[in-house]
Design a protein around this motif. Structure first.
Motif, PDB file in Angstrom:
ATOM      1  N   LEU A  61       0.919  -1.248   0.025  1.00  0.00           N
ATOM      2  CA  LEU A  61       0.237  -0.099  -0.059  1.00  0.00           C
ATOM      3  C   LEU A  61       0.797   1.150   0.005  1.00  0.00           C
ATOM      4  O   LEU A  61       0.657   2.302  -0.845  1.00  0.00           O
ATOM      5  N   ILE A  62       1.774   1.219   0.747  1.00  0.00           N
ATOM      6  CA  ILE A  62       2.816   2.488   1.154  1.00  0.00           C
ATOM      7  C   ILE A  62       3.391   2.644  -0.273  1.00  0.00           C
ATOM      8  O   ILE A  62       3.571   3.916  -0.819  1.00  0.00           O
ATOM      9  N   LYS A  63       4.108   1.654  -0.932  1.00  0.00           N
ATOM     10  CA  LYS A  63       4.833   1.862  -2.138  1.00  0.00           C
ATOM     11  C   LYS A  63       3.939   2.418  -3.205  1.00  0.00           C
ATOM     12  O   LYS A  63       4.270   3.309  -3.952  1.00  0.00           O
ATOM     13  N   MET A  64       2.919   1.933  -3.496  1.00  0.00           N
ATOM     14  CA  MET A  64       1.881   2.200  -4.559  1.00  0.00           C
ATOM     15  C   MET A  64       1.422   3.319  -4.165  1.00  0.00           C
ATOM     16  O   MET A  64       1.017   4.426  -5.142  1.00  0.00           O
ATOM     17  N   LYS A  65       1.059   3.709  -3.229  1.00  0.00           N
ATOM     18  CA  LYS A  65       0.520   5.145  -2.773  1.00  0.00           C
ATOM     19  C   LYS A  65       1.414   6.176  -3.136  1.00  0.00           C
ATOM     20  O   LYS A  65       1.050   7.203  -4.034  1.00  0.00           O
ATOM     21  N   GLU A  66       2.677   5.965  -2.807  1.00  0.00           N
ATOM     22  CA  GLU A  66       3.746   7.001  -3.267  1.00  0.00           C
ATOM     23  C   GLU A  66       3.799   7.116  -4.744  1.00  0.00           C
ATOM     24  O   GLU A  66       4.130   8.336  -5.441  1.00  0.00           O
TER      25      GLU A  66
END
Length: 206
Positions: free
Chosen positions: A174-179
């Motif tokens: 989630l963190i990777k794709m959000k960024e």
């Protein structure tokens, strides 16, 4: 006072070439996100184009320092060159993130972002060609199209980030794709910034 038309051509042609380089980068980015199967190779090729873009920016700066009379205000030429470089830097940074974030699967949102950016780059290239011709009405029309695509990018960012929180299972993913989604939306913002600079030039010279 003598006007060096050959020098005028250098400024316009360098900006047009830099915009063409941006189109090539966006086309590569779109190809990359279709599968992300060869993301390392695509990241290397995009880095080469980003380096080439830096060379165009440095050439513009060098010519500005050596030219007494320029076809547009120095500040405008520099702004156009720097904003073009910023767009290319942004998309190259996204391609790099696929590699070191180890993103192995594409998403419909990535493909849609890539399509928006490719179309924006093509409009920018057309706008720089129109700038040399002083075809200000075409630049205005293209700026509208770029602004519409930026709005589409805003909507896409809200949808893509929102989708990550619908059924979250992997917080790291989630963190990777959000960024990445937010970074891509930032690149669409920069294309709009560049179109705004172009419009300000049109207002000054039309």
């Amino acid at each position: 006072m003598l006007f060096n038309r050959a020098k005028d051509r250098v400024f316009y042609q360098t900006l047009i070439d830099a915009a063409a380089n941006l189109v090539e980068a966006m086309q590569l980015f779109r190809e990359n996100v279709e599968t992300l199967e060869e993301k390392e190779q695509f990241a290397e090729r995009l880095k080469e184009l980003e380096d080439k873009g830096d060379d165009y920016t440095h050439l513009i700066i060098r010519e500005l320092n050596q030219t007494f009379v320029t076809p547009l205000d120095r500040e405008d030429i520099l702004q156009l060159a720097v904003k073009l470089d910023d767009v290319l830097d942004g998309v190259e940074a996204c391609a790099s993130r696929f590699v070191y974030f180890r993103v192995h699967q594409t998403t419909p949102y990535l493909i849609q972002f890539a399509d928006i950016l490719e179309r924006s780059a093509k409009y920018l290239h057309e706008a720089f060609i129109a700038l040399e011709k002083r075809d200000f009405s075409t630049i205005r029309k293209l700026s509208v199209e770029i602004n519409l695509l930026e709005n589409e990018g805003d909507r896409l960012m809200r949808e893509s980030v929102g989708s990550l929180f619908e059924n979250p299972t992997d917080p790291i993913e989630l963190i990777k794709m959000k960024e990445i989604y937010e970074k891509l939306e930032g690149v669409t913002d920069t294309t709009e910034d560049l179109a705004d600079v172009m419009e300000s030039v049109v207002m000054k010279y039309a």
